[in-house]
Design a protein around this motif. Structure first.
Motif, mmCIF file in Angstrom:
data_model
loop_
_atom_site.group_PDB
_atom_site.id
_atom_site.type_symbol
_atom_site.label_atom_id
_atom_site.label_comp_id
_atom_site.label_asym_id
_atom_site.label_seq_id
_atom_site.Cartn_x
_atom_site.Cartn_y
_atom_site.Cartn_z
ATOM 1 N N GLN A 102 38.795 38.673 49.459
ATOM 2 C CA GLN A 102 40.017 38.195 48.813
ATOM 3 C C GLN A 102 39.668 37.038 47.887
ATOM 4 O OE1 GLN A 102 42.919 39.788 49.168
ATOM 5 N NE2 GLN A 102 41.904 41.172 50.600
ATOM 6 N N GLY A 103 40.492 36.845 46.866
ATOM 7 C CA GLY A 103 40.275 35.774 45.906
ATOM 8 C C GLY A 103 40.569 34.411 46.502
ATOM 9 N N MET A 104 39.807 33.420 46.067
ATOM 10 C CA MET A 104 40.031 32.041 46.497
ATOM 11 C C MET A 104 39.582 31.096 45.389
ATOM 12 S SD MET A 104 36.814 30.524 46.934
ATOM 13 C CE MET A 104 37.237 29.078 47.832
ATOM 14 N N VAL A 105 40.139 29.897 45.408
ATOM 15 C CA VAL A 105 39.723 28.817 44.523
ATOM 16 C C VAL A 105 39.564 27.587 45.398
ATOM 17 C CG1 VAL A 105 40.372 27.328 42.596
ATOM 18 C CG2 VAL A 105 40.911 29.754 42.504
ATOM 19 N N GLY A 106 38.436 26.900 45.252
ATOM 20 C CA GLY A 106 38.186 25.692 46.022
ATOM 21 C C GLY A 106 37.895 24.520 45.110
ATOM 22 N N THR A 107 38.307 23.332 45.541
ATOM 23 C CA THR A 107 38.021 22.096 44.809
ATOM 24 C C THR A 107 37.048 21.282 45.641
ATOM 25 O OG1 THR A 107 40.260 22.094 43.912
ATOM 26 C CG2 THR A 107 39.050 20.031 43.785
ATOM 27 N N GLY A 108 36.022 20.751 45.005
ATOM 28 C CA GLY A 108 35.042 19.948 45.716
ATOM 29 C C GLY A 108 33.841 19.669 44.852
ATOM 30 N N SER A 109 32.680 19.481 45.503
ATOM 31 C CA SER A 109 31.454 19.177 44.767
ATOM 32 C C SER A 109 30.286 19.967 45.348
ATOM 33 C CB SER A 109 31.173 17.678 44.795
ATOM 34 O OG SER A 109 31.157 17.205 46.122
ATOM 35 N N GLY A 133 36.290 32.800 43.190
ATOM 36 C CA GLY A 133 35.709 34.137 43.261
ATOM 37 C C GLY A 133 36.233 34.849 44.486
ATOM 38 N N LEU A 134 35.466 35.823 44.943
ATOM 39 C CA LEU A 134 35.829 36.576 46.135
ATOM 40 C C LEU A 134 35.019 36.066 47.322
ATOM 41 C CD1 LEU A 134 35.844 40.201 44.666
ATOM 42 C CD2 LEU A 134 37.804 38.704 45.060
ATOM 43 N N VAL A 135 35.646 36.021 48.486
ATOM 44 C CA VAL A 135 34.940 35.648 49.711
ATOM 45 C C VAL A 135 34.108 36.856 50.131
ATOM 46 C CG1 VAL A 135 35.191 34.913 52.104
ATOM 47 C CG2 VAL A 135 36.800 34.091 50.370
ATOM 48 N N GLU A 136 32.797 36.672 50.243
ATOM 49 C CA GLU A 136 31.909 37.786 50.605
ATOM 50 C C GLU A 136 32.232 38.302 52.001
ATOM 51 O OE1 GLU A 136 27.706 37.143 50.358
ATOM 52 O OE2 GLU A 136 27.733 37.197 48.168
#
Length: 148
Positions: A101-108, A59-62
């Motif tokens: 800005q858009g970001m994608v994160g991997t985790g839990s 999503g976007l970073v607030e």
């Protein structure tokens, strides 16, 4: 003589079928941890995943949500316009990581916070991952590049 050939053919076909089923099962078992599903913040808040499940969120970073902690720990909030999820990440952020800005994160997702093991940011001013664009369009927040 013919029945012996026919019997041997059936045995070979049966053995090949069993080998195919076993190899398919082993491939599936080996890949069970290698598949990361994508979720938007709205999906995470609607149905929180188990803490042991590894997935991708985007999503976007607030704006105004980035908080730098001790060392390399960074906390921020990611949103798709419909819901927001707090994110905690320890490591070096990509150079292009920024607010709005858009970001994608991997985790839990553990105790209401997404614990990221990897953060990806857009690579230029117009690119945004397809999953993030789809999630933002679903929320009615996404604007095409060049729109005001």
């Amino acid at each position: 003589m013919k029945s012996l050939k026919k019997k041997r053919r059936i045995q070979v076909i049966a053995l090949a079928s069993v080998a195919l089923v076993v190899s398919t099962g082993l491939i599936g078992y080996a890949m069970r941890d290698g598949i990361n599903f994508f979720r938007s913040p709205s999906q995470v808040m609607a149905e929180p995943p188990q803490p042991s499940e590894v997935f991708r969120i985007g999503g976007l970073v607030e704006e105004g949500s980035i908080i730098r902690g001790q060392g390399e720990t960074v906390q921020f909030v990611v949103t798709d316009g419909g819901a927001s999820v707090p994110v905690s990440y320890t490591g070096v952020l990509p150079d292009l990581f920024a607010e709005n800005q858009g970001m994608v994160g991997t985790g839990s997702y553990v105790n209401g916070v997404f614990q990221a093991s990897e953060i990806l940011a857009k690579h230029d001013e117009t690119y945004m991952p397809k999953e993030v664009v789809d999630a933002l369009k679903e929320q009615g927040v996404y604007k095409e590049p060049g729109e005001s």
